[in-house]
Scaffold this motif. Sequence first.
Motif, PDB file in Angstrom:
ATOM      1  N   UNK A   1     -20.141 -76.284  -7.722  1.00 59.78           N
ATOM      2  CA  UNK A   1     -19.113 -76.725  -6.787  1.00 59.78           C
ATOM      3  C   UNK A   1     -18.095 -75.671  -6.423  1.00 59.78           C
ATOM      4  N   UNK A   2     -18.365 -74.391  -6.710  1.00 62.51           N
ATOM      5  CA  UNK A   2     -17.420 -73.312  -6.414  1.00 62.51           C
ATOM      6  C   UNK A   2     -17.891 -72.568  -5.159  1.00 62.51           C
ATOM      7  N   UNK A   3     -17.626 -73.195  -3.992  1.00 62.55           N
ATOM      8  CA  UNK A   3     -18.134 -72.660  -2.734  1.00 62.55           C
ATOM      9  C   UNK A   3     -17.614 -71.252  -2.461  1.00 62.55           C
ATOM     10  N   UNK A   4     -16.330 -71.024  -2.675  1.00 64.76           N
ATOM     11  CA  UNK A   4     -15.769 -69.705  -2.365  1.00 64.76           C
ATOM     12  C   UNK A   4     -16.477 -68.606  -3.141  1.00 64.76           C
ATOM     13  N   UNK A   5     -16.708 -68.846  -4.438  1.00 67.25           N
ATOM     14  CA  UNK A   5     -17.375 -67.831  -5.248  1.00 67.25           C
ATOM     15  C   UNK A   5     -18.830 -67.660  -4.808  1.00 67.25           C
ATOM     16  N   UNK A   6     -19.489 -68.778  -4.451  1.00 63.66           N
ATOM     17  CA  UNK A   6     -20.874 -68.708  -3.997  1.00 63.66           C
ATOM     18  C   UNK A   6     -20.975 -67.864  -2.726  1.00 63.66           C
ATOM     19  N   UNK A   7     -20.107 -68.161  -1.754  1.00 63.05           N
ATOM     20  CA  UNK A   7     -20.114 -67.418  -0.495  1.00 63.05           C
ATOM     21  C   UNK A   7     -19.852 -65.942  -0.736  1.00 63.05           C
ATOM     22  N   UNK A   8     -18.925 -65.647  -1.632  1.00 61.60           N
ATOM     23  CA  UNK A   8     -18.596 -64.251  -1.952  1.00 61.60           C
ATOM     24  C   UNK A   8     -19.827 -63.522  -2.494  1.00 61.60           C
TER      25      UNK A   8
END
Length: 457
Positions: free
Chosen positions: A53-60
């Motif tokens: 659920x950590x979209x920002x880290x995934x996108x990064x």
Amino acid sequence: MREDLKTRLLEGEDLFLKGAYPQALQTFEAVLEEDPSNPYALNDAGLAYAELGQLDRAVECFERALQIDPGHENAFFNLIDQLLRYNQFDLAVETFLRYQEAIPDSEQKRKYEKDLARAARKQWEATLNANPGIYLGEPTEPGAQVLKIAFVCGPHTRFIFDIEERLARRHHVRAYHFPSRIDLAKIQEALDWADVVWFEWCDQILVEASRRLNKTAAVVCRLHRYEVFTPWPRQVNWAFVDRLIFVAPHMQRLFWQYFPGAASQVESTVIFNGVDLDRFTFRERGPGFNLAFVGYINPRKNPVLLLQCLHRLVQKDKRYRLFVAGVHQDPCFEVYWNHMIQTLGLQDHVVMEGWVDDIDTWLEDKNFLISTSVHESFGYNIAEAMAKGIKPLIHSFYGAEELFPKVCLFRDIEEFVSIMQSSNYDSRAYRNWIIDHFDPTDQINEIDRCLITFTKT
């Protein structure tokens, strides 16, 4: 990559597949500590972050993988998937455009491109429907004469979007769509602003506008089909309308027949519909056993004849299957449909697939398109199948011979079977028919020529 890092990545991927996402992430991060520029580890870490659920880290992580290796297909598709999953549509489109040149062409890439284009169209349509009077932007391909054109349409906006978008390249265009409640004040605003106001459908909106508003611009109305069988044309103040456009000659004849008084008061012309070939994947095809029916199931679509035709085919060869992309609109005919499928023993030969958004993909494995309608003004489902190279079998409704090849028309079940089992199957000819008769550029050019005859005095 070092062999020990490869081994650890595989261990992490095994944990990921087992659903142990925190442990998998720890493994991927351990690899990245020793090899921070490893695109495979970054992609795997992105997937783990996404599951946690950590979209920002995934996108990064996906972004870093693509910066290191712009052709990394998994990171490319995973990044787009995650952005769409969290409704970050604009970023998904931006990502596709930024990296797509480095991604090898493939069926998967083409599918993503189509999905994004379809989603972009839906988003654009929603924007137009929510903002009556929205300006579509400065013309990018202005001609010698640039008009101000306003489009007025009720809830049935499917057929007008492409025309609005294409004419907005040449003229100043505002779209006044009313998906629920008519706003006459807004329509008067359109009349006061525009050189020409286009009313899509000859319906209640035109009736109300023609009787209650000030005619401060030229007015064009495009009539499709169903309006001819309603009282609406009789109630229009035709002094308000400068030009009536029909989508087919037989609709013009029916209008003259049913409303001779109106026909004598307004100029009219026929401009055929256009079919965007870029939306439909063509390939050479041939006879087979997968039949397609596309559209609502209602009395006008003639489901009685459809099932009888299928029954006759199945009697000859039990491999035939009818795939239906549509839903019932009439409870009476739904009862009949289900009853006759049982009575005729067609349970294993009819596949109901509900409403289908991506018709191009859905039609890909179909061999024939069946249309048994008793009346159409055009029949987009027929034309779209032909654009893909699929042979249509069309019940000879009034006007069909002016729209489609006569060799594809049938009058009764025996002719249907004869055409179906004929060796005459020519995919290129079907697509060329659409190119020759329903080119969207020809349609826009004809509309343009029609509209530029009007200027505000």
